[in-house]
Motif scaffolding. Structure first.
Motif, short mmCIF file in Angstrom:
data_model
loop_
_atom_site.label_atom_id
_atom_site.label_comp_id
_atom_site.label_asym_id
_atom_site.label_seq_id
_atom_site.Cartn_x
_atom_site.Cartn_y
_atom_site.Cartn_z
N PHE A 73 0.82 -1.21 0.00
CA PHE A 73 0.00 0.00 0.00
C PHE A 73 0.85 1.26 0.00
CE2 PHE A 73 -3.49 -2.43 2.49
CZ PHE A 73 -3.92 -3.04 1.32
N CYS A 114 2.34 3.27 8.92
CA CYS A 114 1.31 2.25 8.75
C CYS A 114 1.53 1.11 9.74
CB CYS A 114 1.39 1.76 7.31
SG CYS A 114 0.23 0.48 6.91
N LYS A 131 -8.55 2.59 -1.92
CA LYS A 131 -7.67 1.43 -1.72
C LYS A 131 -8.43 0.26 -1.12
CE LYS A 131 -3.18 3.66 -1.42
NZ LYS A 131 -2.29 2.83 -2.20
#
Length: 79
Positions: free
Chosen positions: A24, A29, A75
Motif C-alpha cells: 500500500f 502504517c 484502496k
C-alpha cells in the motif's frame, strides 16, 4: 509459545499479509494489535493462525496528513 517473532515469521499467510500491507506504500502504517491477538489465540488453541474464516478480520491503521480520506476508501474498495 517461546518465540512470537519466529512463529509469525514462519507463517506464510501472516508474512503475505505483511507484504500486502507494505504494498500500500502508506506512511506510518501499522497492523492493529487485534489481528495479532486473534492469530495468537488461534495458535494457542491448536488452530491455524489464519484460517479463511479469520483472515477477513484484519485492521490496518495509518497516518499521512497529505492524504484525503477518499484515497484510503479507494484502496479498501480495491481489495
Amino acid at each position: 509459545m517461546d518465540n512470537l517473532a519466529k512463529v509469525l515469521e514462519d507463517d506464510e499467510k501472516f508474512m503475505n499479509l505483511l507484504k500486502i500491507i507494505q504494498s500500500f506504500e502508506l506512511k506510518d502504517c501499522w497492523l492493529c494489535a487485534g489481528t495479532i491477538r486473534n492469530y495468537i489465540w488461534n495458535v494457542l488453541s491448536g488452530k491455524e493462525g489464519f484460517s479463511d474464516a479469520h483472515f477477513s478480520d484484519v485492521d490496518v491503521i495509518f497516518f499521512d496528513k497529505k492524504l484525503s480520506c477518499q484515497l484510503p476508501l479507494t484502496k479498501v474498495r480495491g481489495l
